[in-house]
Enzyme design. Sequence first.
Site, PDB file in Angstrom:
ATOM      1  N   SER A   4       0.798  -1.222   0.000  1.00  0.00           N
ATOM      2  CA  SER A   4       0.000   0.000   0.000  1.00  0.00           C
ATOM      3  C   SER A   4       0.832   1.274   0.000  1.00  0.00           C
ATOM      4  CB  SER A   4      -0.960  -0.003   1.189  1.00  0.00           C
ATOM      5  OG  SER A   4      -0.238  -0.113   2.401  1.00  0.00           O
ATOM      6  N   HIS A  53      -5.192  -3.072  -2.954  1.00  0.00           N
ATOM      7  CA  HIS A  53      -4.825  -2.163  -4.047  1.00  0.00           C
ATOM      8  C   HIS A  53      -4.635  -2.878  -5.373  1.00  0.00           C
ATOM      9  CE1 HIS A  53      -4.346   1.220  -1.313  1.00  0.00           C
ATOM     10  NE2 HIS A  53      -3.835   0.346  -0.476  1.00  0.00           N
ATOM     11  N   LYS A 101     -11.450   0.829  -2.305  1.00  0.00           N
ATOM     12  CA  LYS A 101     -10.466   1.530  -3.134  1.00  0.00           C
ATOM     13  C   LYS A 101     -10.955   1.565  -4.582  1.00  0.00           C
ATOM     14  CE  LYS A 101      -7.600   1.231   0.650  1.00  0.00           C
ATOM     15  NZ  LYS A 101      -6.852   0.392   1.572  1.00  0.00           N
TER      16      LYS A 101
HETATM   17  C1  LIG Z   1      -6.815   0.168   2.940  1.00  0.00           C
HETATM   18  C2  LIG Z   1      -6.238  -1.159   3.216  1.00  0.00           C
HETATM   19  C3  LIG Z   1      -6.905  -2.067   4.040  1.00  0.00           C
HETATM   20  C4  LIG Z   1      -8.131  -1.679   4.825  1.00  0.00           C
HETATM   21  O1  LIG Z   1      -9.255  -1.703   4.041  1.00  0.00           O
HETATM   22  P1  LIG Z   1     -10.535  -0.845   4.502  1.00  0.00           P
HETATM   23  O2  LIG Z   1     -11.633  -1.434   3.705  1.00  0.00           O
HETATM   24  O3  LIG Z   1     -10.236   0.563   4.190  1.00  0.00           O
HETATM   25  O4  LIG Z   1     -10.688  -1.090   5.974  1.00  0.00           O
HETATM   26  C5  LIG Z   1      -6.392  -3.320   4.183  1.00  0.00           C
HETATM   27  N1  LIG Z   1      -5.249  -3.674   3.564  1.00  0.00           N
HETATM   28  C6  LIG Z   1      -4.564  -2.826   2.790  1.00  0.00           C
HETATM   29  C7  LIG Z   1      -3.314  -3.297   2.131  1.00  0.00           C
HETATM   30  C8  LIG Z   1      -5.030  -1.539   2.600  1.00  0.00           C
HETATM   31  O5  LIG Z   1      -4.340  -0.685   1.856  1.00  0.00           O
END
Ligand SMILES: *Cc1c(COP(=O)(O)O)cnc(C)c1O
Length: 398
Positions: free
Chosen positions: A196, A224, A254
């Site tokens: 991330s 991602h 995302k």
């Molecule tokens: C954003 C993210 C999460 C968390 O997901 P949410 O749905 O925002 O709680 C988990 N893992 C990674 C790698 C992320 O970037």
Amino acid sequence: MNRQAKTPTEADPGLGSLDQFAAGKLAELEARHLRRSLVESTREDGIYLIRNGRRLISFSCNDYLNLTQHPAIKKAAIAAIAKHGVGSGASRLVTGNHPLYAELEAKLARLKDTEACCVFGSGYLANTGIIPALIGRADLVLIDELAHACLWAGAQLAKGRIASFRHNDLGDAERLLKQHRAHHRHALIATDGVFSMDGDLAPLAELSALARSYDAWLLSDDAHGIGVVGDGRGSSFAGGSNAEVPLQMGTLSKAIGGYGGYLCASAAVIDLVRNRARTLIYSTGLPPATVAAAIAAIDLIEREPAYAALPLEKAKAFTRLAGLPEAQSPIVPVLIGESQAALSASRLLEAEGFLAVAIRPPTVPAGTARLRLTFSAAHPDAEIARLAELIRSRIFKR
Ligand SMILES: *Cc1c(COP(=O)(O)O)cnc(C)c1O
């Protein structure tokens, strides 16, 4: 305001120990340039937003496909509210399992080529539910040192032994398996599929082979990757391959543009997770509109793979222009080093109309503060070129 007013006396100077503690911690963070604050951000469309009264083009949203604002997806969400109401009313295991869930889970399982899927309230809730549902005190979790905070949180909640391997280092992972595997009943290897804060991909095919040879279970967090790599199917499908990842977790917040998390896995694993994941059992089901939006978003991604490929293409164009290593995902880190320097770089770009938020420890390791840029399908090429030139000339002074 409904505060408990206290009269300051000599013994009690007005700040109770709780507020004193909070103020002291904040002052400490401030001194280290690590204090954070919430900035009101009004998003106008896929890429422009208003912050502090100024209109900026954002290179900091994870809305890779600009689906948070897509008319067809908004329409699907509104229709779901009209039909099912705003909230789900209870945990999915009680009465919160509205009919849209089955449709979304079938779509996700098909996209990921697994037998089944379980949708959670968020990605964070997914990881903190999945790992303790599968791993106990007698077991081992191997985790990439740069894995997302919620994979770490899940591993810690599971209460087994945690061993972390150097980032994307298969040799180090194997060394730890040799050292620890035999002393544990079960073992799980946890990694981001797309990292991330660095945007690089995990070597999933190789990790999968390693996991199989040590009877470990591979869990990849594709937050991602879904929607933007591997023809929109995610990091285990990147480069045309199909890495065997038995536990494919991700988020709907995302590229999918809404909210929620998921696990795609075999029917038996999903059934067990539904029975044991506390973050599923003891938390309310997602609002119907959120589930409907995710269904519409996945339909769109499946229909338009060329659109899903755009964020990565834009990121690659940027890295070429800025003279940085080629992007592997829509996330491009611009490494600065110290937190204060990363904050000034971010301010410099903001003065030029760009939002590029500085990411500081503990989100990233000490000494690696950075601008984390994210590219979306809607970013105009001319703005990408202007950003690359500013970073090259004003930040790197090349
Ligand atoms: C954003 C993210 C999460 C968390 O997901 P949410 O749905 O925002 O709680 C988990 N893992 C990674 C790698 C992320 O970037």
